[in-house]
Design a protein around this motif. Structure first.
Motif, mmCIF file in Angstrom:
data_model
loop_
_atom_site.group_PDB
_atom_site.id
_atom_site.type_symbol
_atom_site.label_atom_id
_atom_site.label_comp_id
_atom_site.label_asym_id
_atom_site.label_seq_id
_atom_site.Cartn_x
_atom_site.Cartn_y
_atom_site.Cartn_z
ATOM 1 N N GLY A 187 21.837 2.938 -57.255
ATOM 2 C CA GLY A 187 22.459 1.682 -56.506
ATOM 3 C C GLY A 187 22.937 1.958 -55.143
ATOM 4 N N ILE A 188 23.706 1.135 -54.762
ATOM 5 C CA ILE A 188 23.836 1.378 -53.072
ATOM 6 C C ILE A 188 24.882 2.501 -52.982
ATOM 7 N N GLY A 189 25.580 2.980 -53.800
ATOM 8 C CA GLY A 189 26.181 4.325 -53.363
ATOM 9 C C GLY A 189 25.375 5.416 -53.445
ATOM 10 N N ALA A 190 24.440 5.635 -54.246
ATOM 11 C CA ALA A 190 23.534 6.522 -54.261
ATOM 12 C C ALA A 190 22.563 6.583 -52.716
ATOM 13 N N ALA A 191 22.288 5.300 -52.407
ATOM 14 C CA ALA A 191 21.598 5.079 -51.354
ATOM 15 C C ALA A 191 22.244 5.716 -49.840
ATOM 16 N N LEU A 192 23.417 5.075 -49.878
ATOM 17 C CA LEU A 192 24.322 5.542 -48.747
ATOM 18 C C LEU A 192 24.419 6.860 -48.780
ATOM 19 N N LEU A 193 24.867 7.426 -50.107
ATOM 20 C CA LEU A 193 24.930 9.173 -49.726
ATOM 21 C C LEU A 193 23.647 9.959 -49.695
ATOM 22 N N MET A 194 22.478 9.266 -49.941
ATOM 23 C CA MET A 194 21.237 10.020 -49.508
ATOM 24 C C MET A 194 21.073 9.842 -47.918
ATOM 25 N N SER A 195 21.524 8.634 -47.439
ATOM 26 C CA SER A 195 21.391 8.417 -45.999
ATOM 27 C C SER A 195 22.081 9.494 -45.221
ATOM 28 N N ASN A 196 23.298 9.669 -45.671
ATOM 29 C CA ASN A 196 24.205 10.728 -44.994
ATOM 30 C C ASN A 196 23.547 12.167 -45.199
ATOM 31 N N PHE A 197 23.067 12.486 -46.351
ATOM 32 C CA PHE A 197 22.356 13.720 -46.695
ATOM 33 C C PHE A 197 21.206 13.863 -45.862
ATOM 34 N N GLN A 198 20.559 12.801 -45.478
ATOM 35 C CA GLN A 198 19.168 12.947 -44.529
ATOM 36 C C GLN A 198 19.782 13.313 -42.975
ATOM 37 N N ALA A 199 20.801 12.682 -42.603
ATOM 38 C CA ALA A 199 20.883 12.758 -41.243
ATOM 39 C C ALA A 199 21.577 14.133 -41.234
ATOM 40 N N ALA A 200 22.469 14.574 -42.095
ATOM 41 C CA ALA A 200 22.980 16.056 -42.045
ATOM 42 C C ALA A 200 21.816 16.988 -41.920
ATOM 43 N N LEU A 201 20.852 16.852 -42.503
ATOM 44 C CA LEU A 201 19.493 17.801 -42.959
ATOM 45 C C LEU A 201 18.777 17.810 -41.569
ATOM 46 N N ARG A 202 18.616 16.653 -40.857
ATOM 47 C CA ARG A 202 17.970 16.608 -39.644
ATOM 48 C C ARG A 202 18.538 17.255 -38.662
ATOM 49 N N THR A 203 19.978 16.904 -38.652
ATOM 50 C CA THR A 203 20.964 17.628 -37.469
ATOM 51 C C THR A 203 20.530 19.169 -37.654
ATOM 52 N N LEU A 204 20.843 19.342 -38.848
ATOM 53 C CA LEU A 204 20.723 20.973 -39.070
ATOM 54 C C LEU A 204 19.516 21.487 -38.668
ATOM 55 N N LEU A 205 18.355 20.881 -38.869
ATOM 56 C CA LEU A 205 17.039 21.431 -38.593
ATOM 57 C C LEU A 205 16.809 21.427 -37.070
ATOM 58 N N ARG A 206 17.592 20.311 -36.462
ATOM 59 C CA ARG A 206 17.411 20.619 -34.967
ATOM 60 C C ARG A 206 18.111 21.713 -34.354
ATOM 61 N N SER A 207 19.288 22.256 -34.897
ATOM 62 C CA SER A 207 20.149 22.913 -34.447
ATOM 63 C C SER A 207 19.610 24.445 -34.602
ATOM 64 N N ASP A 208 18.537 24.717 -35.147
ATOM 65 C CA ASP A 208 18.134 26.429 -35.232
ATOM 66 C C ASP A 208 18.826 27.094 -35.993
ATOM 67 N N ALA A 209 19.476 26.308 -36.967
ATOM 68 C CA ALA A 209 20.260 27.177 -38.080
ATOM 69 C C ALA A 209 19.437 27.975 -38.939
ATOM 70 N N GLU A 210 19.880 29.135 -39.372
ATOM 71 C CA GLU A 210 19.274 29.961 -40.484
ATOM 72 C C GLU A 210 18.733 29.188 -41.683
ATOM 73 N N PHE A 211 17.952 29.443 -42.315
ATOM 74 C CA PHE A 211 17.476 28.780 -43.595
ATOM 75 C C PHE A 211 18.623 28.643 -44.637
ATOM 76 N N GLY A 212 19.199 29.953 -44.952
ATOM 77 C CA GLY A 212 20.255 29.747 -45.850
ATOM 78 C C GLY A 212 21.518 29.127 -45.488
ATOM 79 N N VAL A 213 21.781 29.281 -44.159
ATOM 80 C CA VAL A 213 22.647 28.260 -43.697
ATOM 81 C C VAL A 213 22.614 26.818 -43.750
ATOM 82 N N ILE A 214 21.552 26.199 -43.574
ATOM 83 C CA ILE A 214 21.223 25.085 -43.806
ATOM 84 C C ILE A 214 21.694 24.669 -45.063
ATOM 85 N N ILE A 215 21.074 25.291 -46.282
ATOM 86 C CA ILE A 215 21.446 24.950 -47.480
ATOM 87 C C ILE A 215 22.939 24.861 -47.679
#
Length: 403
Positions: free
Chosen positions: A225-253
Motif C-alpha cells: 500500500g501507500i506506506g510501503a510506496a512512500l517508504l520505498m521512495s525514501n529508500f531510493q532517494a537515500a540509495l541514489r544520494t549515497l551512490l553519488r557520494s563515493d561512499a564505500e560499498f559497505g558504508v552504503i549498506i
C-alpha cells in the motif's frame, strides 16, 4: 367536538414535526443536528416522555438517543443479541445482567426491505394520550434513512480520497523505476514486473554511475500500500544520494540500514540486493541483505551460482550484526537474474508454489538466452503453471547480461 379538536391539533403537530426534520435533511445538517431535532420533535410534538434509539452499523446497533430513562441500558447491541420475527411482530433482545428496557412502553423497528436499520423504544407522557405509532415509525424511518445516506456519502468520500492517495502513490512508485533499461552490446537488461495491487512493495533499479561502473539492485519492502510506496521512495532517494557520494560499498549498506531504522523504528524492513560491476576491472561486488539470492550465470562455462554473501534484512536492527561483501573477478561475459519472492510463491490451482527449484531449473535450461528471450519463455511457463490464479504478492524479475 373536543375529540375532533384534539385530533386536528395532533395532525398539526405531526405535520410540524415532519416539516422540521425534512427541512433539516434538505439543509444537509449534521448527524448530531438531525438526531437532536428528532429527539426534540418526539418529546415536544409527539408527547413522548422517554425514548431510546439504536441505529444499525456494521453488525452493531449503536445508541444514538437516550432520554428520560432511569434504568441501566447498553451503549450498543450486537446483532446476535437481537432476534426479530418480522412476520409476528416479536422482538427479543438478550441483555446482560443489570440492563433492562422494562420501564419503556413499546418499541418500533425500522426496516429497509428485510434488514432492520434501527429500533426505537419509547414511553408516552400519559397513558391516556393517543400515540400514532405509524407516524412515529415513519418519522423514525425518515431520520434513519437520512443517517444511512450520510454514512454512505461519507464512505464514498473516504473511498474517493483513498483512491486518489493510491493513484498518487502508484505514480510515485512508477517514478522510482528506471524510465528505460539499457540494450547495448555491453549491457542488456529486461524486467518483468507485476504488482499485486495498484501500489506494490517491490523496487528495482539500474544506475550507470560512470562509463566503468554500473549499479543494480532489487528490493522488497514489508507491507503493501501507500506506506510501503512512500517508504520505498525514501529508500531510493537515500540509495541514489549515497551512490553519488563515493561512499564505500559497505558504508552504503550500513547507512541505508540506519536511515531505514530511524524512519520506522524497527517496525518495517526491506530485503535488498545491491550489485556493482566495474567494466574496467571485470569485477562484480555485491551485498545480499536477506533477499532471494540472485542467480549468476557464467556465460562461457554454463556454470550457475547463488549470490548469497551479505548481511541480514535492512531496518530490523539499528546496526547490522555482520557484513560480508561478495566479490567475483574476471567476469566479462555473464548474466544475473534478480527476482522477488512473489515469483517463487506464485500458486497454481492445486495450491502448489512455483518454488525455487522450478525457477533454478528454468534458468539452467535457458542459460544461453538473452534477456528478451528469457523473459518471453518465462512468462509462457508462468502462465502455464498458474492457470490464471491471481498473484499473492508483487512479482519482479530483472535480468542483466554483461558482455
Amino acid at each position: 367536538m373536543i375529540d375532533t379538536t384534539y385530533k386536528y391539533q395532533r395532525k398539526e403537530l405531526e405535520l410540524k414535526a415532519l416539516l422540521e426534520i425534512t427541512q433539516a435533511i434538505n439543509e444537509n445538517q449534521s448527524e448530531a443536528v438531525l438526531v437532536n431535532i428528532f429527539k426534540f420533535t418526539c418529546l415536544v410534538h409527539l408527547d413522548i416522555k422517554a425514548l431510546i434509539l439504536y441505529v444499525s452499523k456494521e453488525g452493531v446497533f449503536e445508541r444514538k438517543i437516550s432520554h428520560g430513562v432511569k434504568g441501566k441500558i447498553p451503549i450498543s447491541l450486537d446483532s446476535s443479541q437481537v432476534t426479530d420475527q418480522k412476520s409476528s411482530g416479536q422482538l427479543h433482545i438478550k441483555l446482560s445482567d443489570g440492563y433492562t428496557f422494562e420501564e419503556l412502553e413499546t418499541y418500533l423497528p425500522v426496516y429497509h426491505k428485510d434488514k432492520m436499520l434501527a429500533i426505537l423504544f419509547l414511553k408516552r407522557k400519559s397513558m391516556e394520550l393517543e400515540l400514532d405509532l405509524d407516524f412515529t415509525q415513519a418519522l423514525t424511518n425518515i431520520l434513519v434513512v437520512a443517517l444511512e445516506n450520510k454514512r454512505f456519502a461519507r464512505q464514498q468520500l473516504e473511498q474517493e480520497v483513498l483512491n486518489r492517495e493510491v493513484a498518487i502513490a502508484s505514480q510515485v512508485q512508477q517514478m522510482l523505476f528506471p524510465a528505460s533499461l539499457p540494450n547495448s552490446k555491453e549491457l542488456k537488461a529486461k524486467v518483468t514486473y507485476f504488482p499485486h495491487s495498484m501500489v506494490g512493495g517491490d523496487y528495482y533499479d539500474l544506475i550507470r554511475k560512470s562509463k566503468e561502473k554500473v549499479y543494480f539492485c532489487i528490493a522488497d519492502v514489508s507491507g503493501k500500500g501507500i506506506g510501503a510506496a512512500l517508504l520505498m521512495s525514501n529508500f531510493q532517494a537515500a540509495l541514489r544520494t549515497l551512490l553519488r557520494s563515493d561512499a564505500e560499498f559497505g558504508v552504503i549498506i550500513q547507512q541505508l540500514n540506519y536511515t531505514l531504522f530511524e524512519n520506522t523504528k524497527g517496525e518495517r524492513f526491506i530485503t535488498f540486493f545491491l550489485g556493482e560491476y566495474d567494466f574496467s576491472t571485470k569485477t562484480l561486488r555485491y551485498v545480499n541483505a536477506g533477499h532471494n539470492p540472485p542467480i549468476l550465470c557464467w556465460g562461457k562455462t554454463d556454470k550457475t551460482e547463488l549470490l548469497e554473501a551479505g548481511t541480514t534484512i535492512l531496518g530490523a536492527f539499528e546496526e547490522l550484526p555482520f557484513m560480508e561483501i561478495g566479490e567475483r573477478k574476471n567476469l566479462d561475459q555473464f548474466t544475473i537474474h534478480l527476482y522477488t519472492d512473489g515469483l517463487t510463491e506464485s500458486m497454481n490451482p492445486e495450491e502448489e508454489e512455483f518454488g525455487e527449484d522450478r525457477f533454478h531449473n528454468f534458468v539452467d535450461e535457458h542459460i544461453q538466452d538473452d534477456p528478451e528471450e528469457f523473459h518471453r519463455d518465462f512468462l509462457e511457463l508462468m502462465q502455464s503453471f498458474s492457470r490464471k490464479i491471481p498473484l499473492r504478492d508483487d512479482l519482479t524479475l530483472l535480468s542483466l547480461r554483461f558482455s
